[in-house]
Design an enzyme around this catalytic site. Structure first.
Site, PDB file in Angstrom:
ATOM      1  N   GLY A  83       0.815  -1.206   0.000  1.00  0.00           N
ATOM      2  CA  GLY A  83       0.000   0.000   0.000  1.00  0.00           C
ATOM      3  C   GLY A  83       0.847   1.253   0.000  1.00  0.00           C
ATOM      4  CB  CYS A  84       0.002   4.726   0.921  1.00  0.00           C
ATOM      5  SG  CYS A  84       0.783   6.334   1.101  1.00  0.00           S
TER       6      CYS A  84
END
Length: 230
Positions: free
Chosen positions: A59-60
């Protein structure tokens, strides 16, 4: 769909918080699966050097960076891109989902304080949801996939066996989606580095990443340090 581009970069802080709330999006935190207690790996990487490197995607990279910065024994964490070429390792290009990169973090750690297996346990339990395919919460696309980039054969073996162990453990309601990949790591732009520490009130950080660090402290208190690594 890249929410942090469409919302938090386009709007001011107050407007962005309201926009995120209005979207009613799930968080990147593993509350969907819950921050479940999971067993550690049965095998580990033997410490042969003073410092070793691990590269994880999930993810981020802002949240992944923040979590591992607070792990005791971690010396440094860099946000960046892994899985594609140097020519396309920029935020704008990676965000198209067509470069082969994943947002990732490069962790330099002291194996005499924290082992590779312990880093994996944190990665799978509090840093992200390893059962989501090509997304983490509101961030959708292959650049947000769950992936490990082993730096040597020992890391690949330990990671592969640990994924099998977690799948067999029944601790997750869905299969582990994490892939083992190869590829160089490229640093992200300077404004992405140390992002949570420099932007603690950023709406994306408040909505999705603060509780990851809180879960790290609650789940692994003996591994938590309040002083983040560089």
């Amino acid at each position: 769909m890249i929410v942090k581009k469409l919302v938090t970069f386009a709007l001011g802080t107050g407007a962005a918080i309201a926009a995120i709330a209005a979207l009613s999006l799930p968080t990147t935190h593993q509350s969907v699966e819950a921050a479940v207690p999971i067993p550690g790996p049965r095998t580990n990487v033997i410490a042969t050097e003073e410092a070793q490197v691990a590269v994880f995607a999930g993810g981020c990279f802002w949240g992944m960076e923040a979590v591992f910065q607070h792990v005791r024994g971690v010396r440094s964490v860099r946000s960046g891109y892994a899985g594609g070429s140097a020519e396309t390792a920029t935020y704008e290009q990676v965000g198209t989902g067509r470069t082969g990169h994943a947002e990732a973090v490069r962790i330099v750690y002291d194996p005499n304080i924290v082992t590779y297996g312990e880093l994996l346990r944190i990665y799978f339990s509090v840093a992200h949801d390893p059962t989501q395919v090509d997304r983490q919460g509101p961030d959708v696309g292959s650049d947000y996939r769950s992936a490990i980039f082993p730096q040597n054969a020992a890391q690949r073996s330990v990671s592969r066996r640990y994924i099998a162990l977690l799948n067999d453990s029944g601790r997750f309601s869905r299969p582990i989606a994490t892939r083992l990949e190869s590829g160089r790591f490229y640093d992200a732009e300077d404004y992405h580095q140390d992002f949570m520490n420099r932007n603690p009130r950023h709406p994306y950080i408040l909505a999705h990443d603060v509780e990851k660090v809180e879960d790290l402290q609650a789940t692994f208190p003996q591994m938590f340090t309040s002083t983040p690594a560089a």
